[in-house]
Design a protein around this motif. Sequence first.
Motif, short mmCIF file in Angstrom:
data_model
loop_
_atom_site.label_atom_id
_atom_site.label_comp_id
_atom_site.label_asym_id
_atom_site.label_seq_id
_atom_site.Cartn_x
_atom_site.Cartn_y
_atom_site.Cartn_z
N THR A 166 -16.60 14.92 -6.40
CA THR A 166 -16.12 16.35 -6.64
C THR A 166 -17.13 16.93 -5.40
N SER A 185 -13.16 19.41 1.74
CA SER A 185 -11.63 20.10 2.31
C SER A 185 -11.95 21.62 2.92
N LEU A 233 -15.46 26.00 -1.29
CA LEU A 233 -15.22 24.56 -0.87
C LEU A 233 -16.68 23.94 -0.72
N GLY A 245 -18.54 24.07 -9.28
CA GLY A 245 -18.81 22.82 -8.70
C GLY A 245 -19.70 21.57 -9.92
N THR A 267 -15.35 15.42 -1.79
CA THR A 267 -13.72 16.05 -1.68
C THR A 267 -13.66 17.52 -1.27
N ARG A 268 -15.07 18.05 -1.73
CA ARG A 268 -15.32 19.48 -1.65
C ARG A 268 -15.45 20.35 -0.06
N MET A 298 -19.10 23.96 -3.40
CA MET A 298 -18.74 23.05 -4.88
C MET A 298 -19.61 21.39 -4.03
N ASP A 342 -11.33 27.20 -10.82
CA ASP A 342 -11.24 25.98 -9.69
C ASP A 342 -9.80 27.02 -9.16
N GLY A 361 -18.92 28.85 -6.14
CA GLY A 361 -18.37 27.56 -5.44
C GLY A 361 -19.51 26.14 -6.42
#
Length: 458
Positions: free
Chosen positions: A381, A388, A63, A121, A384-385, A66, A30, A117
């Motif tokens: 995950t 992000s 991202l 992820g 948050t990805r 993910m 990652d 991703g």
Amino acid sequence: MDKVRTMEEMPLCKFHFKMFAYSGGSAFLDGYVIGIIAVALAVMQRQVDMSLTMVGLIGMATLAGMFVGGMTGGYLTDIIGRKKIFVINMLIIAVVSTLQFFINDPMQLVILRFILGIIIGADFPIAGALMTEFSPSKNRGSLLGGLNGLWYVGYASSYLVGYFMLSFGDTSWRWMLVSSAVPGIIMFIARLKMPESPRWLANKGRAAEANAIVRKIYGKHVVMSKESEVKVKTTFLDIFRNGNGKWTIFVAVFWSLQVIPTFAIGTYIPQILGQFGFANGTKEYLGSAVINIIYLVGLFPFLYLVERYGRRPTLIWPFLVCSISLFALGSTSGLNMSFIFIVALFIIYGVLNTGMGIHQWIYPNELFPTHIRGTAMGFSTGITRITSAVGTLLFPAFLASYGVSATFYVCGGMYFIGFLVALFMAPETKNMSLSQASSINKSSDSQNNSFVQEKTVN
């Protein structure tokens, strides 16, 4: 006769470090995949005509992938098992990484990095669940936290690899992107030898297989737990039921507030250092590598502190210090400060950010029971990805429009909000068994259910 002990009571041994290596591949890759694109993009932009929007799309594609991978992979691993997906993921990463070398259009790179991703992820929640379910309770925080350290190892390694590949000339960015195939192949071969999680097997009604694995690893006088798990159906919405919803929100919020500025700053750190006046030659790339290597210093004391003083203080106070550090960077931009001074501020921020980052692995894996542990980690995950990804997409345009100062003020504000969230919501799970941690602050019905799910292993 030897005393019967549980997996959680066993001392650290060679097997635990093997599982740490198997699981750590997720965090390493990652960090590596996200880091290498920063150097590759900086080189690629000089050779390929791309708009700021396309640059942002390439930066955020992994991202965004993910998000999909986390949402689906975590749920699937709770249903069909930890090991199967864990092994095949690495083979796919190696293949997709190699395909990046042959792209002839920026949109092709967006697609391939989105696929990367998805796979990374999906790998994240499996890594966390496996490490959690094999860890001794006294060392669980350190082992899970150490996985986050491997993220920074991967991230720093990507900058070093990118720095040395600059000498490859016009095709250097292609070699940078394909380089992630190497750790993918290594991890694929290594993971073929790993066992399935006994807790997951027991949770699916396969207690005999679970006990056989435990005896093979630890010996005949070791059992899975004093309150072993019985068959429970995995339902995605359970991460919001029976008292789990509070922790789902807590994890998603504090994790997002940490990684939005982390990924945004990290993806474009060469350009940021350039705007601070260090864009001559390759100094911005070497500086990026040095900064990320030193960030690892923050990990080691936190692996001790999280077991000695607990989860709460090692999350709350670093949020505050990171906020102050970024405000300081914002206030000194444009003042022609020395390279050493700017790097020092980055290091203060990065060391504390790395240290508190261990909670990205600890909290989501400790606060949820086995039948939804992967689902909860995957959901967190994914959330948050995607947050992000949005931040990374907007970052270059925001940086270009408003400058370094405003950018760091916004990022510092996010960390301050994270400080408040941690102060009022973070629980303490130090030295708790998985059963205790997954029942904390939940309704009496939920706590009763957790004990109904667990009976003594014979």
